[in-house]
Design an enzyme around this catalytic site. Sequence first.
Site, PDB file in Angstrom:
ATOM      1  N   ASP A   1       0.836  -1.005  -0.018  1.00  0.00           N
ATOM      2  CA  ASP A   1      -0.006  -0.097   0.073  1.00  0.00           C
ATOM      3  C   ASP A   1       0.915   1.430   0.022  1.00  0.00           C
ATOM      4  OD1 ASP A   1      -2.364   1.643   0.225  1.00  0.00           O
ATOM      5  OD2 ASP A   1      -2.309   1.697   2.562  1.00  0.00           O
TER       6      ASP A   1
ATOM      7  N   ASP B   1      -2.435   0.552   7.107  1.00  0.00           N
ATOM      8  CA  ASP B   1      -1.996   0.481   5.902  1.00  0.00           C
ATOM      9  C   ASP B   1      -1.364  -0.710   5.656  1.00  0.00           C
ATOM     10  OD1 ASP B   1      -1.352   3.712   5.245  1.00  0.00           O
ATOM     11  OD2 ASP B   1      -1.193   3.058   7.352  1.00  0.00           O
TER      12      ASP B   1
ATOM     13  N   GLU C   1      -0.982  -1.131  -5.014  1.00  0.00           N
ATOM     14  CA  GLU C   1      -2.298  -0.435  -5.523  1.00  0.00           C
ATOM     15  C   GLU C   1      -1.868   0.766  -6.404  1.00  0.00           C
ATOM     16  OE1 GLU C   1      -5.831   0.653  -2.750  1.00  0.00           O
ATOM     17  OE2 GLU C   1      -4.354   2.409  -2.609  1.00  0.00           O
TER      18      GLU C   1
END
Length: 159
Positions: free
Chosen positions: A7, A140, A67
């Site tokens: 992330d 996260d 991501e």
Amino acid sequence: MRILGIDPGYAIVGFGVIDYAGANFKPVNYGAMITEAHMPFTGRLCMIDSDMHEILETYQPDCMAIEKLYFTSNQKTAIDVAQARGILILNASKKNIPVYEYTPLQVKMAVVGYGKAEKKQVMEMTKNILKLNHIPKPDDAADALAIAICHGHCCQGKK
């Protein structure tokens, strides 16, 4: 197959390492690379580079899932996150680790089965899929694990 989920960020980079075989996920480790707000931005990037190198050396992933960036408002934040994201991808590329990118919609679909799922639903399903006793912290890290799970579902065992 060992999957490293990322992330991306520059203050906090979540990571999650899972082993995937068939339809089974096994958590290996998760956490966050954290840089201090008072640090110069270049120092933060150097710290992310160093931490990512160590994670790749320690866990030897077969692939990395990260991501995709999606920002609608703060362009400066988007540019800073993009720079950190570039360092993360470069580290994997230098080790010939394939990198796969997923949108938040794809992650929600893969983990919850619903593209408009709330963050809490994704976190709860991540906990359940990995058979954890509690939702991973920080958020996260939970997001990174969800990204890794998404790759496992999407790749169906292929690197």
